[in-house]
Design a protein around this motif. Structure first.
Motif, PDB file in Angstrom:
ATOM      1  N   ARG A  17     -32.836  53.419 -19.389  1.00  0.00           N
ATOM      2  CA  ARG A  17     -32.280  52.085 -19.774  1.00  0.00           C
ATOM      3  C   ARG A  17     -31.520  51.719 -18.692  1.00  0.00           C
ATOM      4  O   ARG A  17     -31.426  50.446 -18.448  1.00  0.00           O
ATOM      5  CB  ARG A  17     -31.184  52.218 -21.175  1.00  0.00           C
ATOM      6  N   ASP A  18     -30.677  52.462 -17.994  1.00  0.00           N
ATOM      7  CA  ASP A  18     -29.852  52.161 -16.660  1.00  0.00           C
ATOM      8  C   ASP A  18     -30.526  51.732 -15.825  1.00  0.00           C
ATOM      9  O   ASP A  18     -30.660  50.497 -15.235  1.00  0.00           O
ATOM     10  CB  ASP A  18     -29.058  53.182 -16.539  1.00  0.00           C
ATOM     11  N   ILE A  19     -31.671  52.484 -15.391  1.00  0.00           N
ATOM     12  CA  ILE A  19     -32.493  52.196 -14.219  1.00  0.00           C
ATOM     13  C   ILE A  19     -33.516  50.732 -14.681  1.00  0.00           C
ATOM     14  O   ILE A  19     -33.575  49.707 -13.858  1.00  0.00           O
ATOM     15  CB  ILE A  19     -33.639  53.172 -14.027  1.00  0.00           C
ATOM     16  N   LEU A  20     -34.011  50.569 -15.821  1.00  0.00           N
ATOM     17  CA  LEU A  20     -35.060  49.726 -16.102  1.00  0.00           C
ATOM     18  C   LEU A  20     -34.186  48.352 -16.476  1.00  0.00           C
ATOM     19  O   LEU A  20     -34.751  47.272 -16.070  1.00  0.00           O
ATOM     20  CB  LEU A  20     -35.877  49.947 -17.424  1.00  0.00           C
ATOM     21  N   THR A  21     -32.931  48.505 -16.631  1.00  0.00           N
ATOM     22  CA  THR A  21     -32.040  47.015 -17.012  1.00  0.00           C
ATOM     23  C   THR A  21     -31.829  46.676 -15.545  1.00  0.00           C
ATOM     24  O   THR A  21     -31.686  45.426 -15.336  1.00  0.00           O
ATOM     25  CB  THR A  21     -31.049  47.083 -17.848  1.00  0.00           C
ATOM     26  N   ARG A  22     -31.613  47.552 -14.535  1.00  0.00           N
ATOM     27  CA  ARG A  22     -31.385  47.157 -13.281  1.00  0.00           C
ATOM     28  C   ARG A  22     -32.648  46.163 -12.650  1.00  0.00           C
ATOM     29  O   ARG A  22     -32.424  45.206 -11.749  1.00  0.00           O
ATOM     30  CB  ARG A  22     -31.310  47.947 -12.341  1.00  0.00           C
ATOM     31  N   ALA A  23     -33.545  46.491 -12.986  1.00  0.00           N
ATOM     32  CA  ALA A  23     -35.328  46.006 -12.698  1.00  0.00           C
ATOM     33  C   ALA A  23     -35.071  44.396 -13.151  1.00  0.00           C
ATOM     34  O   ALA A  23     -35.670  43.531 -12.424  1.00  0.00           O
ATOM     35  CB  ALA A  23     -36.295  46.483 -13.032  1.00  0.00           C
ATOM     36  N   GLY A  24     -34.177  44.072 -14.142  1.00  0.00           N
ATOM     37  CA  GLY A  24     -34.261  42.748 -14.735  1.00  0.00           C
ATOM     38  C   GLY A  24     -35.268  42.271 -15.585  1.00  0.00           C
ATOM     39  O   GLY A  24     -36.157  43.071 -15.878  1.00  0.00           O
ATOM     40  N   GLY A  25     -35.133  41.143 -16.341  1.00  0.00           N
ATOM     41  CA  GLY A  25     -35.873  40.789 -17.355  1.00  0.00           C
ATOM     42  C   GLY A  25     -35.709  41.112 -18.674  1.00  0.00           C
ATOM     43  O   GLY A  25     -36.257  40.923 -19.655  1.00  0.00           O
ATOM     44  N   VAL A  26     -34.641  42.079 -19.042  1.00  0.00           N
ATOM     45  CA  VAL A  26     -34.652  42.633 -20.090  1.00  0.00           C
ATOM     46  C   VAL A  26     -33.042  42.026 -20.669  1.00  0.00           C
ATOM     47  O   VAL A  26     -31.970  42.007 -19.867  1.00  0.00           O
ATOM     48  CB  VAL A  26     -34.149  44.109 -20.257  1.00  0.00           C
ATOM     49  N   ASP A  27     -33.250  41.092 -22.051  1.00  0.00           N
ATOM     50  CA  ASP A  27     -32.006  40.820 -22.475  1.00  0.00           C
ATOM     51  C   ASP A  27     -31.145  41.812 -23.337  1.00  0.00           C
ATOM     52  O   ASP A  27     -29.959  41.394 -23.757  1.00  0.00           O
ATOM     53  CB  ASP A  27     -32.340  39.600 -23.398  1.00  0.00           C
ATOM     54  N   ARG A  28     -31.752  42.683 -23.997  1.00  0.00           N
ATOM     55  CA  ARG A  28     -31.031  43.638 -24.990  1.00  0.00           C
ATOM     56  C   ARG A  28     -31.828  44.949 -24.910  1.00  0.00           C
ATOM     57  O   ARG A  28     -33.143  44.774 -24.873  1.00  0.00           O
ATOM     58  CB  ARG A  28     -30.983  42.894 -26.269  1.00  0.00           C
ATOM     59  N   CYS A  29     -31.198  45.930 -25.255  1.00  0.00           N
ATOM     60  CA  CYS A  29     -31.898  47.391 -25.450  1.00  0.00           C
ATOM     61  C   CYS A  29     -31.337  47.880 -26.774  1.00  0.00           C
ATOM     62  O   CYS A  29     -30.461  47.405 -27.529  1.00  0.00           O
ATOM     63  CB  CYS A  29     -31.363  48.268 -24.405  1.00  0.00           C
ATOM     64  N   VAL A  30     -32.211  48.651 -27.414  1.00  0.00           N
ATOM     65  CA  VAL A  30     -31.905  49.508 -28.446  1.00  0.00           C
ATOM     66  C   VAL A  30     -31.748  51.028 -28.020  1.00  0.00           C
ATOM     67  O   VAL A  30     -32.913  51.529 -27.415  1.00  0.00           O
ATOM     68  CB  VAL A  30     -32.851  49.203 -29.613  1.00  0.00           C
ATOM     69  N   SER A  31     -30.766  51.761 -28.521  1.00  0.00           N
ATOM     70  CA  SER A  31     -30.815  53.199 -28.061  1.00  0.00           C
ATOM     71  C   SER A  31     -31.956  53.956 -28.967  1.00  0.00           C
ATOM     72  O   SER A  31     -32.416  53.698 -29.966  1.00  0.00           O
ATOM     73  CB  SER A  31     -29.480  53.571 -28.413  1.00  0.00           C
ATOM     74  N   GLU A  32     -32.086  55.143 -28.449  1.00  0.00           N
ATOM     75  CA  GLU A  32     -32.707  56.239 -29.263  1.00  0.00           C
ATOM     76  C   GLU A  32     -32.127  56.596 -30.320  1.00  0.00           C
ATOM     77  O   GLU A  32     -30.803  56.240 -30.402  1.00  0.00           O
ATOM     78  CB  GLU A  32     -33.469  57.350 -28.422  1.00  0.00           C
ATOM     79  N   PHE A  33     -32.913  56.930 -31.496  1.00  0.00           N
ATOM     80  CA  PHE A  33     -32.147  57.048 -33.032  1.00  0.00           C
ATOM     81  C   PHE A  33     -31.135  58.185 -32.872  1.00  0.00           C
ATOM     82  O   PHE A  33     -31.054  59.220 -32.297  1.00  0.00           O
ATOM     83  CB  PHE A  33     -33.029  57.112 -33.964  1.00  0.00           C
ATOM     84  N   ILE A  34     -29.945  58.140 -33.350  1.00  0.00           N
ATOM     85  CA  ILE A  34     -28.966  59.038 -33.880  1.00  0.00           C
ATOM     86  C   ILE A  34     -29.309  59.521 -35.509  1.00  0.00           C
ATOM     87  O   ILE A  34     -29.057  58.619 -36.256  1.00  0.00           O
ATOM     88  CB  ILE A  34     -27.511  58.399 -33.842  1.00  0.00           C
TER      89      ILE A  34
END
Length: 332
Positions: A17-34
């Motif tokens: 998530r850290d790496i892909l959001t640096r690439a840009g274009g993502v407005d929001r993430c959802v984590s893997e499940f707990i």
């Protein structure tokens, strides 16, 4: 156009998530499940799976992360949601779509799509347990064996108080086999009054355009497509009138690969690290010829020192200056 990064157990963890959001274009993430079973989890479990909770609920690129809970008991889900809410996530998401047999056998994930009343009870309990300002969303598939209850499940989730619904356009039985049935998402959109996000089989800009037309959704969630092409979110937005996106090429990706490797080296034992890098390269070779070469070069190498040498060579060949270590290394 709003782009969400999907939760993917065993692949899209906080490092990627850290790496892909640096690439840009993502407005929001959802984590893997707990996974929630029969107990109130300690705070360290939440922060281990979603360390963005220690960074204001955002990735280091500043993208909000909603933490996802998976479970089937309304009371236990609500108690854990309340504890999670106190840690400051960007929202709480509920997993009603995981197709894994081990999860479904215990009544979680997609198995709940056989019981619309239970869906409503879980959402309602969680909504009551967390502050009103905190968004509560849910992710579902079209059904378990078939899609006969798709609309009923969506209506149950909405009636429970969910603020948003992501729909993966396949049933549990259909797993991840193409195609995705985006037109069924349009039926769900017509039946509920909350925002609906389309998900499933979006690998390219053309896929995104066809999904938008079939589903009617202005919000898309991408998962494997973004892992294979980290520039996909930017390209989708550019194609739909949100500006011009420069193509993300291999020279731009190499520093992200290097940072990814540095991050997993701080979190995983030495034997597990090469597998994670190969896992991502396996996806990337769908889009980048250079990734195919890299994958073939590294597929039999399990010595982290040799991978260090390979990455150093890639950086020297493609990047003017070596990438700086991720700030997440310092925060971890």
């Amino acid at each position: 156009m709003t782009i969400l990064l999907a939760p993917m157990e065993g692949l899209l963890d906080f490092v990627l998530r850290d790496i892909l959001t640096r690439a840009g274009g993502v407005d929001r993430c959802v984590s893997e499940f707990i996974r929630i079973t029969d107990q109130l989890l300690p705070e360290r479990v939440f922060t281990r799976i979603v360390p963005e909770l220690l960074n204001g609920g955002c990735t280091l690129a500043g993208v909000p992360v909603r933490a996802q809970l998976l479970g089937s008991d309304p009371v236990c889900m609500a108690e854990n949601a309340a504890r999670l809410a106190a840690l400051g996530p960007a929202g709480i998401d509920l997993n009603f779509g995981c197709p894994a047999n081990i999860v479904n056998r215990h009544g979680g994930g997609a198995a709940l799509l056989k019981e619309p009343d239970t869906l409503a009870a879980i959402v309602s309990a969680v909504r009551r347990a967390v502050p009103a300002h905190l968004p509560v969303s849910a992710k579902m598939r079209l059904g378990y064996h078939d899609d006969a209850l798709a609309v009923a499940c969506a209506q149950a989730i909405a009636s429970g108080g969910a603020d948003e619904l992501v729909v993966h356009a396949r049933t549990k039985a259909q797993a991840y086999r193409p195609p995705a049935y985006w037109e069924r998402i349009a039926d769900i959109r017509a039946a509920v009054a909350i925002p609906v996000v389309a998900n499933g089989e979006i690998w390219t800009v053309d896929d995104a355009r066809r999904c938008r037309e079939a589903s009617g959704c202005d919000m898309l969630m991408i998962g494997r497509g973004a892992v294979a092409d980290p520039g996909l979110g930017r390209a989708i937005k550019a194609s739909m009138g949100n500006g011009h996106a420069q193509v993300l090429g291999w020279p731009t990706l190499v520093p992200l690969l290097a940072d990814f490797w540095h991050l997993i080296c701080t979190r995983l034992d030495a034997r597990s690290r090469p597998g994670r890098l190969k896992q991502w390269l396996n996806f990337l070779r769908r889009r980048f010829p250079e990734a195919e070469i890299a994958y073939q070069s590294l597929k039999t190498i399990n010595d982290p020192a040799l991978i260090d040498q390979w990455l150093a060579g890639e950086v020297q060949a493609h990047v003017a200056e070596p990438p700086s270590p991720s700030r997440l290394l310092q925060a971890a």
